[in-house]
Motif scaffolding. Structure first.
Motif, PDB file in Angstrom:
ATOM      1  N   GLY A   1       0.829  -1.199   0.000  1.00 51.54           N
ATOM      2  CA  GLY A   1       0.000   0.000   0.000  1.00 51.54           C
ATOM      3  C   GLY A   1       0.862   1.247   0.000  1.00 51.54           C
ATOM      4  O   GLY A   1       2.010   1.242   0.448  1.00 51.54           O
ATOM      5  N   THR A   2       0.303   2.340  -0.495  1.00 54.15           N
ATOM      6  CA  THR A   2       1.037   3.602  -0.556  1.00 54.15           C
ATOM      7  C   THR A   2       1.467   4.060   0.832  1.00 54.15           C
ATOM      8  O   THR A   2       2.564   4.586   1.015  1.00 54.15           O
ATOM      9  CB  THR A   2       0.161   4.686  -1.216  1.00 54.15           C
ATOM     10  OG1 THR A   2      -0.267   4.199  -2.486  1.00 54.15           O
ATOM     11  CG2 THR A   2       0.920   5.976  -1.418  1.00 54.15           C
ATOM     12  N   ALA A   3       0.637   3.827   1.825  1.00 55.21           N
ATOM     13  CA  ALA A   3       0.944   4.261   3.193  1.00 55.21           C
ATOM     14  C   ALA A   3       2.116   3.485   3.787  1.00 55.21           C
ATOM     15  O   ALA A   3       2.790   3.986   4.696  1.00 55.21           O
ATOM     16  CB  ALA A   3      -0.288   4.088   4.075  1.00 55.21           C
ATOM     17  N   ASP A   4       2.389   2.286   3.282  1.00 54.97           N
ATOM     18  CA  ASP A   4       3.451   1.446   3.848  1.00 54.97           C
ATOM     19  C   ASP A   4       4.763   1.532   3.076  1.00 54.97           C
ATOM     20  O   ASP A   4       5.711   0.829   3.391  1.00 54.97           O
ATOM     21  CB  ASP A   4       2.980  -0.018   3.879  1.00 54.97           C
ATOM     22  CG  ASP A   4       1.753  -0.203   4.747  1.00 54.97           C
ATOM     23  OD1 ASP A   4       1.715   0.391   5.839  1.00 54.97           O
ATOM     24  OD2 ASP A   4       0.845  -0.946   4.326  1.00 54.97           O
ATOM     25  N   ARG A   5       4.818   2.376   2.074  1.00 59.77           N
ATOM     26  CA  ARG A   5       6.010   2.469   1.223  1.00 59.77           C
ATOM     27  C   ARG A   5       7.267   2.805   2.026  1.00 59.77           C
ATOM     28  O   ARG A   5       8.313   2.183   1.841  1.00 59.77           O
ATOM     29  CB  ARG A   5       5.795   3.500   0.124  1.00 59.77           C
ATOM     30  CG  ARG A   5       6.971   3.610  -0.820  1.00 59.77           C
ATOM     31  CD  ARG A   5       6.733   4.615  -1.941  1.00 59.77           C
ATOM     32  NE  ARG A   5       7.844   4.632  -2.841  1.00 59.77           N
ATOM     33  CZ  ARG A   5       7.968   3.868  -3.911  1.00 59.77           C
ATOM     34  NH1 ARG A   5       6.997   3.038  -4.226  1.00 59.77           N
ATOM     35  NH2 ARG A   5       9.034   3.930  -4.669  1.00 59.77           N
ATOM     36  N   ALA A   6       7.193   3.762   2.912  1.00 58.52           N
ATOM     37  CA  ALA A   6       8.366   4.176   3.695  1.00 58.52           C
ATOM     38  C   ALA A   6       8.878   3.032   4.569  1.00 58.52           C
ATOM     39  O   ALA A   6      10.094   2.826   4.685  1.00 58.52           O
ATOM     40  CB  ALA A   6       8.019   5.389   4.555  1.00 58.52           C
ATOM     41  N   GLN A   7       7.981   2.279   5.165  1.00 55.54           N
ATOM     42  CA  GLN A   7       8.377   1.152   6.013  1.00 55.54           C
ATOM     43  C   GLN A   7       9.093   0.080   5.188  1.00 55.54           C
ATOM     44  O   GLN A   7      10.114  -0.463   5.618  1.00 55.54           O
ATOM     45  CB  GLN A   7       7.163   0.550   6.703  1.00 55.54           C
ATOM     46  CG  GLN A   7       7.499  -0.650   7.569  1.00 55.54           C
ATOM     47  CD  GLN A   7       6.272  -1.323   8.149  1.00 55.54           C
ATOM     48  OE1 GLN A   7       5.157  -0.906   7.915  1.00 55.54           O
ATOM     49  NE2 GLN A   7       6.497  -2.380   8.893  1.00 55.54           N
TER      50      GLN A   7
ATOM     51  N   ALA B   1       9.170 -12.212   3.063  1.00 59.09           N
ATOM     52  CA  ALA B   1       8.859 -10.778   3.035  1.00 59.09           C
ATOM     53  C   ALA B   1       7.793 -10.452   4.066  1.00 59.09           C
ATOM     54  O   ALA B   1       7.880  -9.429   4.765  1.00 59.09           O
ATOM     55  CB  ALA B   1       8.405 -10.363   1.641  1.00 59.09           C
ATOM     56  N   ARG B   2       6.794 -11.299   4.188  1.00 60.30           N
ATOM     57  CA  ARG B   2       5.737 -11.063   5.193  1.00 60.30           C
ATOM     58  C   ARG B   2       6.256 -11.233   6.605  1.00 60.30           C
ATOM     59  O   ARG B   2       5.780 -10.573   7.529  1.00 60.30           O
ATOM     60  CB  ARG B   2       4.558 -11.994   4.921  1.00 60.30           C
ATOM     61  CG  ARG B   2       3.783 -11.563   3.708  1.00 60.30           C
ATOM     62  CD  ARG B   2       2.547 -12.372   3.491  1.00 60.30           C
ATOM     63  NE  ARG B   2       1.801 -11.790   2.365  1.00 60.30           N
ATOM     64  CZ  ARG B   2       1.017 -12.474   1.567  1.00 60.30           C
ATOM     65  NH1 ARG B   2       0.846 -13.766   1.763  1.00 60.30           N
ATOM     66  NH2 ARG B   2       0.387 -11.880   0.583  1.00 60.30           N
ATOM     67  N   TYR B   3       7.234 -12.118   6.784  1.00 58.85           N
ATOM     68  CA  TYR B   3       7.834 -12.289   8.110  1.00 58.85           C
ATOM     69  C   TYR B   3       8.580 -11.019   8.520  1.00 58.85           C
ATOM     70  O   TYR B   3       8.489 -10.581   9.660  1.00 58.85           O
ATOM     71  CB  TYR B   3       8.776 -13.494   8.100  1.00 58.85           C
ATOM     72  CG  TYR B   3       9.464 -13.725   9.418  1.00 58.85           C
ATOM     73  CD1 TYR B   3       8.781 -14.288  10.481  1.00 58.85           C
ATOM     74  CD2 TYR B   3      10.796 -13.373   9.602  1.00 58.85           C
ATOM     75  CE1 TYR B   3       9.406 -14.491  11.699  1.00 58.85           C
ATOM     76  CE2 TYR B   3      11.437 -13.573  10.808  1.00 58.85           C
ATOM     77  CZ  TYR B   3      10.731 -14.136  11.859  1.00 58.85           C
ATOM     78  OH  TYR B   3      11.343 -14.325  13.064  1.00 58.85           O
ATOM     79  N   VAL B   4       9.312 -10.420   7.599  1.00 64.34           N
ATOM     80  CA  VAL B   4      10.098  -9.215   7.902  1.00 64.34           C
ATOM     81  C   VAL B   4       9.210  -7.983   7.993  1.00 64.34           C
ATOM     82  O   VAL B   4       9.342  -7.178   8.917  1.00 64.34           O
ATOM     83  CB  VAL B   4      11.196  -9.007   6.839  1.00 64.34           C
ATOM     84  CG1 VAL B   4      11.882  -7.659   7.016  1.00 64.34           C
ATOM     85  CG2 VAL B   4      12.214 -10.126   6.899  1.00 64.34           C
ATOM     86  N   LEU B   5       8.286  -7.824   7.041  1.00 60.93           N
ATOM     87  CA  LEU B   5       7.517  -6.583   6.933  1.00 60.93           C
ATOM     88  C   LEU B   5       6.143  -6.639   7.596  1.00 60.93           C
ATOM     89  O   LEU B   5       5.576  -5.598   7.910  1.00 60.93           O
ATOM     90  CB  LEU B   5       7.336  -6.223   5.452  1.00 60.93           C
ATOM     91  CG  LEU B   5       8.627  -5.990   4.678  1.00 60.93           C
ATOM     92  CD1 LEU B   5       8.345  -5.918   3.192  1.00 60.93           C
ATOM     93  CD2 LEU B   5       9.312  -4.738   5.171  1.00 60.93           C
ATOM     94  N   GLY B   6       5.597  -7.813   7.754  1.00 62.93           N
ATOM     95  CA  GLY B   6       4.256  -7.947   8.318  1.00 62.93           C
ATOM     96  C   GLY B   6       3.263  -8.394   7.248  1.00 62.93           C
ATOM     97  O   GLY B   6       3.401  -8.046   6.070  1.00 62.93           O
ATOM     98  N   ASP B   7       2.263  -9.154   7.667  1.00 66.35           N
ATOM     99  CA  ASP B   7       1.265  -9.685   6.727  1.00 66.35           C
ATOM    100  C   ASP B   7       0.452  -8.594   6.055  1.00 66.35           C
ATOM    101  O   ASP B   7       0.116  -8.694   4.876  1.00 66.35           O
ATOM    102  CB  ASP B   7       0.311 -10.645   7.446  1.00 66.35           C
ATOM    103  CG  ASP B   7       0.983 -11.962   7.791  1.00 66.35           C
ATOM    104  OD1 ASP B   7       2.003 -12.286   7.167  1.00 66.35           O
ATOM    105  OD2 ASP B   7       0.469 -12.673   8.680  1.00 66.35           O
ATOM    106  N   ALA B   8       0.121  -7.551   6.788  1.00 67.71           N
ATOM    107  CA  ALA B   8      -0.732  -6.497   6.240  1.00 67.71           C
ATOM    108  C   ALA B   8       0.018  -5.611   5.249  1.00 67.71           C
ATOM    109  O   ALA B   8      -0.600  -4.996   4.387  1.00 67.71           O
ATOM    110  CB  ALA B   8      -1.298  -5.642   7.365  1.00 67.71           C
TER     111      ALA B   8
END
Length: 160
Positions: free
Chosen positions: A93-99, A140-147
């Motif tokens: 998502g656009t909101a999660d780009r920075a993370q 990738a989901r483990y590092v960044l999160g499922d959502a």
């Protein structure tokens, strides 16, 4: 003699009449199997009436970003030695780009660790790309999160 002629003419008509329903049933059965096998519809969806399908995402839907994962170039010990080159994008998502951009070194490390542990013989087997993709999505989901991670797109997978 007329009775024998009448019976002989009825027999091929009966055979033709029986052949049409059999062919129709076989064609409909084959079409049904093919449509479920290809994922057009699912018989289990008919049995679970309370579930709704999620809405399909449109290509280029607003609020989605594709973030490049740095190209991975990995030597594979084999006879002769080969090189794996992998390029991917993380859909988020656009909101999660920075993370995602902030944690990209951890994502690259997780990807490199997984790819280095693959048996060199596995790269020659059929279906390895689907397995690699599924494992990279999991990491990738483990590092960044499922959502945060919507999907992972492999844009280059090359063995030299």
């Amino acid at each position: 003699m007329t009775d024998a002629t009448a019976e002989a003419s009825e027999t091929p008509a009966k055979k033709k009449g029986m052949l049409l329903p059999i062919l129709l049933v076989a064609a409909l059965g084959g079409g049904g199997f093919a449509s479920t096998f290809l994922g057009v519809w699912s018989p289990s969806a008919l049995l679970a009436p309370g579930e709704e399908k999620p809405a399909a995402r449109a290509e280029g839907a607003p609020g989605l970003d594709f973030i490049d994962v740095p190209r991975i170039r990995l030597s594979i010990p084999n006879d002769p030695p080969r090189t794996l080159i992998l390029t991917a994008k993380i859909e988020t998502g656009t909101a999660d780009r920075a993370q995602v951009e902030h944690l990209m070194p951890r994502v690259s490390d997780a990807f490199n660790s997984f790819l280095a542990d693959i048996d060199p013989k596995a790269f020659g087997r059929r279906g390895v790309l689907e397995i690699v993709r599924a494992e990279l999505v999991t990491r990738a989901r483990y590092v960044l999160g499922d959502a945060v991670v919507k999907d992972l797109l492999i844009t280059e997978f090359m063995l030299q």
